[in-house]
Design a protein around this motif. Sequence first.
Motif, PDB file in Angstrom:
ATOM      1  N   ARG A 262       0.827  -1.204   0.000  1.00  0.00           N
ATOM      2  CA  ARG A 262       0.000   0.000   0.000  1.00  0.00           C
ATOM      3  C   ARG A 262       0.862   1.256   0.000  1.00  0.00           C
ATOM      4  N   HIS A 263       2.031   1.149   0.614  1.00  0.00           N
ATOM      5  CA  HIS A 263       2.931   2.298   0.730  1.00  0.00           C
ATOM      6  C   HIS A 263       4.156   2.114  -0.162  1.00  0.00           C
ATOM      7  N   LEU A 264       4.882   3.194  -0.364  1.00  0.00           N
ATOM      8  CA  LEU A 264       6.079   3.155  -1.194  1.00  0.00           C
ATOM      9  C   LEU A 264       7.186   2.401  -0.469  1.00  0.00           C
ATOM     10  N   GLN A 265       7.655   1.320  -1.062  1.00  0.00           N
ATOM     11  CA  GLN A 265       8.721   0.506  -0.501  1.00  0.00           C
ATOM     12  C   GLN A 265       9.689   0.112  -1.605  1.00  0.00           C
ATOM     13  N   ALA A 266      10.762  -0.572  -1.216  1.00  0.00           N
ATOM     14  CA  ALA A 266      11.744  -1.025  -2.200  1.00  0.00           C
ATOM     15  C   ALA A 266      11.087  -1.930  -3.238  1.00  0.00           C
ATOM     16  N   SER A 267      10.167  -2.798  -2.784  1.00  0.00           N
ATOM     17  CA  SER A 267       9.481  -3.695  -3.717  1.00  0.00           C
ATOM     18  C   SER A 267       8.663  -2.909  -4.742  1.00  0.00           C
ATOM     19  N   SER A 268       8.139  -1.749  -4.339  1.00  0.00           N
ATOM     20  CA  SER A 268       7.357  -0.918  -5.262  1.00  0.00           C
ATOM     21  C   SER A 268       8.245  -0.394  -6.389  1.00  0.00           C
ATOM     22  N   LEU A 269       9.419   0.107  -6.037  1.00  0.00           N
ATOM     23  CA  LEU A 269      10.336   0.642  -7.055  1.00  0.00           C
ATOM     24  C   LEU A 269      10.847  -0.460  -7.975  1.00  0.00           C
ATOM     25  N   LEU A 270      11.174  -1.605  -7.410  1.00  0.00           N
ATOM     26  CA  LEU A 270      11.686  -2.701  -8.224  1.00  0.00           C
ATOM     27  C   LEU A 270      10.627  -3.239  -9.169  1.00  0.00           C
ATOM     28  N   ALA A 271       9.340  -3.153  -8.767  1.00  0.00           N
ATOM     29  CA  ALA A 271       8.258  -3.643  -9.619  1.00  0.00           C
ATOM     30  C   ALA A 271       8.105  -2.823 -10.899  1.00  0.00           C
ATOM     31  N   LEU A 272       8.686  -1.635 -10.930  1.00  0.00           N
ATOM     32  CA  LEU A 272       8.592  -0.773 -12.117  1.00  0.00           C
ATOM     33  C   LEU A 272       9.481  -1.255 -13.255  1.00  0.00           C
ATOM     34  N   ASN A 273      10.485  -2.100 -12.935  1.00  0.00           N
ATOM     35  CA  ASN A 273      11.425  -2.612 -13.942  1.00  0.00           C
ATOM     36  C   ASN A 273      12.130  -1.492 -14.694  1.00  0.00           C
ATOM     37  N   LEU A 274      12.565  -0.482 -13.952  1.00  0.00           N
ATOM     38  CA  LEU A 274      13.303   0.632 -14.533  1.00  0.00           C
ATOM     39  C   LEU A 274      14.792   0.492 -14.221  1.00  0.00           C
ATOM     40  N   PRO A 275      15.661   1.045 -15.071  1.00  0.00           N
ATOM     41  CA  PRO A 275      17.090   1.102 -14.743  1.00  0.00           C
ATOM     42  C   PRO A 275      17.327   2.193 -13.697  1.00  0.00           C
ATOM     43  N   LEU A 276      17.047   1.905 -12.440  1.00  0.00           N
ATOM     44  CA  LEU A 276      16.979   2.926 -11.395  1.00  0.00           C
ATOM     45  C   LEU A 276      18.266   3.725 -11.260  1.00  0.00           C
ATOM     46  N   LEU A 277      19.417   3.080 -11.395  1.00  0.00           N
ATOM     47  CA  LEU A 277      20.684   3.804 -11.250  1.00  0.00           C
ATOM     48  C   LEU A 277      20.856   4.870 -12.321  1.00  0.00           C
ATOM     49  N   ALA A 278      20.203   4.685 -13.464  1.00  0.00           N
ATOM     50  CA  ALA A 278      20.314   5.635 -14.573  1.00  0.00           C
ATOM     51  C   ALA A 278      19.031   6.429 -14.769  1.00  0.00           C
ATOM     52  N   THR A 279      18.185   6.507 -13.732  1.00  0.00           N
ATOM     53  CA  THR A 279      16.903   7.208 -13.821  1.00  0.00           C
ATOM     54  C   THR A 279      16.880   8.386 -12.858  1.00  0.00           C
ATOM     55  N   GLN A 280      16.444   9.545 -13.353  1.00  0.00           N
ATOM     56  CA  GLN A 280      16.276  10.706 -12.488  1.00  0.00           C
ATOM     57  C   GLN A 280      14.921  10.620 -11.801  1.00  0.00           C
ATOM     58  N   ILE A 281      14.906  10.795 -10.456  1.00  0.00           N
ATOM     59  CA  ILE A 281      13.679  10.644  -9.676  1.00  0.00           C
ATOM     60  C   ILE A 281      13.242  12.000  -9.122  1.00  0.00           C
ATOM     61  N   PHE A 282      12.013  12.388  -9.429  1.00  0.00           N
ATOM     62  CA  PHE A 282      11.391  13.569  -8.828  1.00  0.00           C
ATOM     63  C   PHE A 282      10.322  13.084  -7.860  1.00  0.00           C
ATOM     64  N   ALA A 296      13.539   3.240   0.881  1.00  0.00           N
ATOM     65  CA  ALA A 296      13.485   2.254  -0.197  1.00  0.00           C
ATOM     66  C   ALA A 296      14.760   2.252  -1.025  1.00  0.00           C
ATOM     67  N   VAL A 297      15.242   3.439  -1.412  1.00  0.00           N
ATOM     68  CA  VAL A 297      16.453   3.477  -2.234  1.00  0.00           C
ATOM     69  C   VAL A 297      17.672   3.014  -1.452  1.00  0.00           C
ATOM     70  N   ASP A 298      17.677   3.250  -0.139  1.00  0.00           N
ATOM     71  CA  ASP A 298      18.787   2.749   0.681  1.00  0.00           C
ATOM     72  C   ASP A 298      18.802   1.228   0.700  1.00  0.00           C
ATOM     73  N   GLU A 299      17.616   0.612   0.782  1.00  0.00           N
ATOM     74  CA  GLU A 299      17.547  -0.847   0.770  1.00  0.00           C
ATOM     75  C   GLU A 299      17.990  -1.398  -0.580  1.00  0.00           C
ATOM     76  N   ILE A 300      17.581  -0.720  -1.661  1.00  0.00           N
ATOM     77  CA  ILE A 300      17.994  -1.164  -2.998  1.00  0.00           C
ATOM     78  C   ILE A 300      19.494  -0.996  -3.164  1.00  0.00           C
ATOM     79  N   ASP A 301      20.031   0.136  -2.677  1.00  0.00           N
ATOM     80  CA  ASP A 301      21.474   0.367  -2.735  1.00  0.00           C
ATOM     81  C   ASP A 301      22.238  -0.739  -2.020  1.00  0.00           C
ATOM     82  N   ALA A 302      21.755  -1.115  -0.833  1.00  0.00           N
ATOM     83  CA  ALA A 302      22.431  -2.154  -0.066  1.00  0.00           C
ATOM     84  C   ALA A 302      22.415  -3.481  -0.820  1.00  0.00           C
ATOM     85  N   GLY A 303      21.298  -3.809  -1.467  1.00  0.00           N
ATOM     86  CA  GLY A 303      21.217  -5.040  -2.253  1.00  0.00           C
ATOM     87  C   GLY A 303      22.141  -5.026  -3.446  1.00  0.00           C
TER      88      GLY A 303
END
Length: 440
Positions: A262-282, A296-303
Motif C-alpha cells: 500500500r505504501h512506497l517501498q523497495a518492492s514498489s520501485l523494483l516492480a517498475l522494472n526501470l534502470p533505477l541507477l540511470a533514472t532521475q527521480i522527482f 526504499a532506495v537505501d535498501e535497494i542500494d544495499a542489495g
Amino acid sequence: MSSQKGSISMASGYRPEIIQSAFVDFIGSRLQPFWSLTVPKLRLVARHQLSEELIALQFEVNRAFKQRAFDSYGGWQGGQYINLTVVIDGIYHQRSYSLVGLPQQTLWWSELGHSKSAIKNLGSQRHTVTIALKPQGLVSDYLTRHAAIGTIFPSSVPSGNFTLQQTILSSQARLSDDQPTLAKLTFNSQTPLLLIAGGSGITPMLGLIKQALQHQRPVTLVHYNRGSVLQSYWQLLAAEHASFNYYLINTEDPASYLGDSRHLQASSLLALNLPLLATQIFACGAPALLAGLYKAVDEIDAGLKLSEDLNLLGDLQSVAKSKLEPRHSLRDNIIIERFGSDLAPQAVEAMGKQSNIQTHTVYLRSRQQQFSSDSTLLLAAEQAGIRLNYGCRQGICQLCRCNKVSGVVKNIQTGKLSGDGYDSIQTCLSVAMSDVVLDL
C-alpha cells in the motif's frame, strides 16, 4: 572652469529619484488596484473542477508580473511555483502553489473535450497562470470556495528548482567536485524520469510531465492517493506518447498496489522494472512518502552493493578498486519538492538532514516564554500554543526569519550548523541542537 566641471559632473553623474516608484505604486493602486510598476499581482478569472479533489484556479497577470516573468524569462519551467499573498479577515497569509502546465499554452484539460467556450474562457488568454489545489486548510478553502472572481492577490514571480533543468545542473555540480569518476553518473536531456507523487503533490508533476514529453523523454508516473485523480488525462497522454507510463495507487484498493504494498517501498520501485541507477527521480508529497522513498532506495542500494561485492569475489584487483572508488548512490538521483507544513522529525532523519533529534528548550527573550523543541522551532512553538510569524513554511518567503541570541541550530535543508552566538535564522527550517534563546 572648476564651476563648469562641477556642473558637467552633476549633469552626467548621480541624479536623485525625484518621484520614487513606490510612491507612484501607492497612488496608482488607489486608482487601479491591479496596476503596479513593481509588485506582481494576479486577478482571479476562473475556476475549474479537475477532479473530486482538485480545483484549478486561473489568474490574469498584471504588467509587473508579465515584465518580470514572461518578458524577461519567457515564463516558467514545469515544476516551479508562485507565492500567493491572501488577506483573510484582515490577516495576511502567504502560501506556495505549484503552477499547472507550461507558459503561454492552452490549458491542458481543454484536450479532454471541453466546449469551445470553456476553452476560450480558461485557456486562450496569452498571459495567465494556473494553480491546482485541494479545498483544505484556511487559505486553500478561501481560494477555492469564497474568493470572488476578480479578486486581486499580490504574488511572487515563478521560481523553484524542482525542474528538468535542475537535473543537468546537479550533474554538472557532481562533475566539478573531487569525487572519483565512478561516482559521477550524469544526466542529460534523454535520461529516463520517474515521478513519484502523493496526494496534491501531483500538481508540480503536471508541468514536468508535459515538458519532458515535449522533448521525447521516457516518463513513468507513480501517484499515491485515496481515489483516482486525473485518470482521463493520464490515459490521453499514454495514448499520445508511447514513452509515458503511469501507475495510480489507490491506497484503499489492494488491486492497485505496486509491489503488493500500500505504501512506497523497495518492492514498489523494483516492480517498475526501470534502470533505477540511470533514472532521475522527482518526488513530491507528504513527509511520510519522502521518508519511505529514501528508505526504499537505501535498501535497494544495499542489495546492489552486496551483489557487486559477490561478483567481485576472486578478482582482488577489482575488489581493491571498488574500495577506492565509491559506487554511485540512488540518493543522488532524487530531487524533492515539499509542500504543506514542516517536515516531521522522522522524515528529516530519513532524508539525512537530521538524526538523533533530542529535546531542547527554546527561550523567547522579549516575551518571557519558553517551550520544548524536538522538531523545527516553528512547529514546536505552535504545538506549545505559541504563535510565531510565518509565511510559506518552506524556507522561501523569509517571513519567519528572526534573530537568535545564543544556542546552536541546524538548517534541515542544508544541514549547516549555526554558530553559538548572535545569528539570523528561519524558524521553519531550524532545529535546536542545544538550548536556544531567540530575540522574540
